[in-house]
Structure formats: structure tokens, C-alpha cells
Design a protein around this motif. Structure first.
Motif, PDB file in Angstrom:
ATOM      1  N   LEU A   1       0.829  -1.196   0.000  1.00 49.16           N
ATOM      2  CA  LEU A   1       0.000   0.000   0.000  1.00 49.16           C
ATOM      3  C   LEU A   1       0.867   1.250   0.000  1.00 49.16           C
ATOM      4  CD1 LEU A   1      -2.619  -1.060   2.701  1.00 49.16           C
ATOM      5  CD2 LEU A   1      -2.960  -1.001   0.228  1.00 49.16           C
ATOM      6  N   THR A   2       0.348   2.307  -0.603  1.00 52.09           N
ATOM      7  CA  THR A   2       1.027   3.597  -0.544  1.00 52.09           C
ATOM      8  C   THR A   2       0.755   4.228   0.821  1.00 52.09           C
ATOM      9  OG1 THR A   2      -0.876   4.841  -1.372  1.00 52.09           O
ATOM     10  CG2 THR A   2       0.671   3.959  -3.033  1.00 52.09           C
ATOM     11  N   GLN A   3       1.490   5.280   1.141  1.00 56.60           N
ATOM     12  CA  GLN A   3       1.220   5.983   2.389  1.00 56.60           C
ATOM     13  C   GLN A   3      -0.191   6.555   2.380  1.00 56.60           C
ATOM     14  OE1 GLN A   3       4.369   8.868   2.993  1.00 56.60           O
ATOM     15  NE2 GLN A   3       5.538   7.402   4.219  1.00 56.60           N
ATOM     16  N   ARG A   4      -0.623   7.042   1.224  1.00 59.27           N
ATOM     17  CA  ARG A   4      -1.974   7.603   1.117  1.00 59.27           C
ATOM     18  C   ARG A   4      -3.026   6.525   1.403  1.00 59.27           C
ATOM     19  NH1 ARG A   4      -3.944  12.095  -0.761  1.00 59.27           N
ATOM     20  NH2 ARG A   4      -2.006  12.711  -1.741  1.00 59.27           N
ATOM     21  N   GLU A   5      -2.894   5.357   0.785  1.00 57.64           N
ATOM     22  CA  GLU A   5      -3.855   4.271   0.973  1.00 57.64           C
ATOM     23  C   GLU A   5      -3.863   3.782   2.421  1.00 57.64           C
ATOM     24  OE1 GLU A   5      -3.510   2.247  -3.476  1.00 57.64           O
ATOM     25  OE2 GLU A   5      -2.064   1.720  -1.912  1.00 57.64           O
ATOM     26  N   PHE A   6      -2.668   3.612   2.964  1.00 55.59           N
ATOM     27  CA  PHE A   6      -2.540   3.113   4.333  1.00 55.59           C
ATOM     28  C   PHE A   6      -3.094   4.129   5.321  1.00 55.59           C
ATOM     29  CE2 PHE A   6      -0.193   1.535   8.060  1.00 55.59           C
ATOM     30  CZ  PHE A   6      -0.276   0.167   7.868  1.00 55.59           C
ATOM     31  N   GLY A   7      -2.747   5.390   5.130  1.00 61.32           N
ATOM     32  CA  GLY A   7      -3.245   6.446   6.003  1.00 61.32           C
ATOM     33  C   GLY A   7      -4.758   6.557   5.976  1.00 61.32           C
ATOM     34  N   LYS A   8      -5.337   6.339   4.785  1.00 63.37           N
ATOM     35  CA  LYS A   8      -6.795   6.402   4.661  1.00 63.37           C
ATOM     36  C   LYS A   8      -7.451   5.331   5.529  1.00 63.37           C
ATOM     37  CE  LYS A   8     -10.471   6.596   1.260  1.00 63.37           C
ATOM     38  NZ  LYS A   8     -10.813   6.588  -0.161  1.00 63.37           N
TER      39      LYS A   8
ATOM     40  N   GLY B   1      -6.215   4.086   8.224  1.00 65.11           N
ATOM     41  CA  GLY B   1      -6.031   4.501   9.608  1.00 65.11           C
ATOM     42  C   GLY B   1      -6.724   5.797   9.978  1.00 65.11           C
ATOM     43  N   GLY B   2      -7.305   6.469   8.962  1.00 62.96           N
ATOM     44  CA  GLY B   2      -8.021   7.718   9.227  1.00 62.96           C
ATOM     45  C   GLY B   2      -7.130   8.927   9.385  1.00 62.96           C
ATOM     46  N   VAL B   3      -5.935   8.888   8.751  1.00 67.00           N
ATOM     47  CA  VAL B   3      -5.024  10.033   8.829  1.00 67.00           C
ATOM     48  C   VAL B   3      -4.609  10.470   7.433  1.00 67.00           C
ATOM     49  CG1 VAL B   3      -4.132   9.357  11.094  1.00 67.00           C
ATOM     50  CG2 VAL B   3      -2.923   8.617   9.037  1.00 67.00           C
ATOM     51  N   GLU B   4      -4.117  11.684   7.320  1.00 68.14           N
ATOM     52  CA  GLU B   4      -3.613  12.235   6.059  1.00 68.14           C
ATOM     53  C   GLU B   4      -2.255  11.613   5.731  1.00 68.14           C
ATOM     54  OE1 GLU B   4      -5.255  14.384   4.059  1.00 68.14           O
ATOM     55  OE2 GLU B   4      -6.944  14.257   5.454  1.00 68.14           O
TER      56      GLU B   4
ATOM     57  N   GLN C   1       0.888   9.967   8.078  1.00 67.57           N
ATOM     58  CA  GLN C   1       1.425   8.627   7.877  1.00 67.57           C
ATOM     59  C   GLN C   1       2.942   8.690   7.735  1.00 67.57           C
ATOM     60  OE1 GLN C   1      -0.212   5.655   7.971  1.00 67.57           O
ATOM     61  NE2 GLN C   1       1.771   4.680   7.773  1.00 67.57           N
ATOM     62  N   GLY C   2       3.420   9.636   6.968  1.00 65.81           N
ATOM     63  CA  GLY C   2       4.865   9.801   6.801  1.00 65.81           C
ATOM     64  C   GLY C   2       5.555  10.114   8.111  1.00 65.81           C
ATOM     65  N   LYS C   3       4.929  10.944   8.932  1.00 67.08           N
ATOM     66  CA  LYS C   3       5.516  11.288  10.235  1.00 67.08           C
ATOM     67  C   LYS C   3       5.544  10.089  11.164  1.00 67.08           C
ATOM     68  CE  LYS C   3       4.703  16.201  10.030  1.00 67.08           C
ATOM     69  NZ  LYS C   3       4.185  17.396  10.658  1.00 67.08           N
ATOM     70  N   TYR C   4       4.525   9.233  11.088  1.00 67.23           N
ATOM     71  CA  TYR C   4       4.542   7.999  11.873  1.00 67.23           C
ATOM     72  C   TYR C   4       5.725   7.138  11.455  1.00 67.23           C
ATOM     73  CZ  TYR C   4      -0.386   8.833  13.261  1.00 67.23           C
ATOM     74  OH  TYR C   4      -1.546   9.345  13.757  1.00 67.23           O
TER      75      TYR C   4
ATOM     76  N   ARG D   1      -1.881   6.714  17.305  1.00 65.21           N
ATOM     77  CA  ARG D   1      -2.816   6.518  18.405  1.00 65.21           C
ATOM     78  C   ARG D   1      -3.411   5.119  18.339  1.00 65.21           C
ATOM     79  NH1 ARG D   1      -6.681  11.540  19.165  1.00 65.21           N
ATOM     80  NH2 ARG D   1      -8.068   9.757  19.147  1.00 65.21           N
ATOM     81  N   ALA D   2      -4.022   4.713  19.424  1.00 67.04           N
ATOM     82  CA  ALA D   2      -4.618   3.373  19.516  1.00 67.04           C
ATOM     83  C   ALA D   2      -5.715   3.176  18.479  1.00 67.04           C
ATOM     84  CB  ALA D   2      -5.166   3.133  20.916  1.00 67.04           C
ATOM     85  N   ASP D   3      -6.539   4.194  18.211  1.00 60.87           N
ATOM     86  CA  ASP D   3      -7.613   4.026  17.234  1.00 60.87           C
ATOM     87  C   ASP D   3      -7.061   3.827  15.829  1.00 60.87           C
ATOM     88  OD1 ASP D   3      -6.792   6.720  17.174  1.00 60.87           O
ATOM     89  OD2 ASP D   3      -8.803   7.470  16.732  1.00 60.87           O
ATOM     90  N   TYR D   4      -5.946   4.464  15.521  1.00 64.44           N
ATOM     91  CA  TYR D   4      -5.270   4.268  14.234  1.00 64.44           C
ATOM     92  C   TYR D   4      -4.772   2.822  14.133  1.00 64.44           C
ATOM     93  CZ  TYR D   4      -1.309   4.352  10.993  1.00 64.44           C
ATOM     94  OH  TYR D   4      -0.415   4.059   9.993  1.00 64.44           O
TER      95      TYR D   4
END
Length: 83
Positions: free
Chosen positions: A17-24, A26-29, A33-36, A44-47
Motif C-alpha cells: 500500500l502507498t502511504q496515502r492508501e494506508f493512512g486512509k 487509519g483515518g489520517v492524512e 502517515q509519513g511522520k509515523y 494513536r490506539a484508534d489508528y
């Protein structure tokens, strides 16, 4: 690789997956995702719960240990291969 970020990246790449797909998932931009993945922020736990739904091994991401497979979860064919 050590730390949550590199292990998270490893899991994302394993799932192809791309960062965009993965972040989506997890509910993040994508920038979050890159910063993670770079260790600039901690997820976070919900992510983590959200990305676990697509097969991310959260135990591995957080602690660096793969989740053991339960023997009863193996099919008959899988058991034969392991034997």
C-alpha cells in the motif's frame, strides 16, 4: 529496523500500500502517515486498531514481536505443510 516507525513502514510495504492508501485506512492524512513512519509522531490506539483490520500485525509494530499463529487457526493443508 528498530522502532515503531520503521516497523509500521515494513507492514505497509508488506501489504503493498502507498502511504496515502494506508493512512486512509487509519483515518489520517498522508503527511501524518509519513511522520509515523519517520518516527516524528506516534500513532494513536484508534489508528492501530483501524490498520489491524487490513492485516497489520500491531503487536509487531508496537513491540517488535510477531503475533504467534494459533494452531487451531491452521487449515489441514497448512498443518501438513508445517509437518
Amino acid at each position: 529496523m528498530t522502532g515503531i516507525g520503521p516497523r509500521l513502514r515494513e507492514e505497509r510495504e508488506r501489504l503493498e500500500l502507498t502511504q496515502r492508501e494506508f493512512g486512509k485506512v487509519g483515518g489520517v492524512e498522508p503527511n501524518a502517515q509519513g511522520k509515523y513512519e519517520n518516527g516524528e509522531r506516534s500513532p494513536r490506539a484508534d489508528y492501530l486498531a483501524a490498520v489491524s483490520t487490513i492485516g497489520v500485525d500491531v503487536l509487531y509494530v508496537v513491540l517488535g514481536r510477531r503475533t504467534p499463529l494459533a494452531e487451531q487457526a491452521l487449515s489441514g493443508g497448512e498443518e501438513k505443510v508445517l509437518e
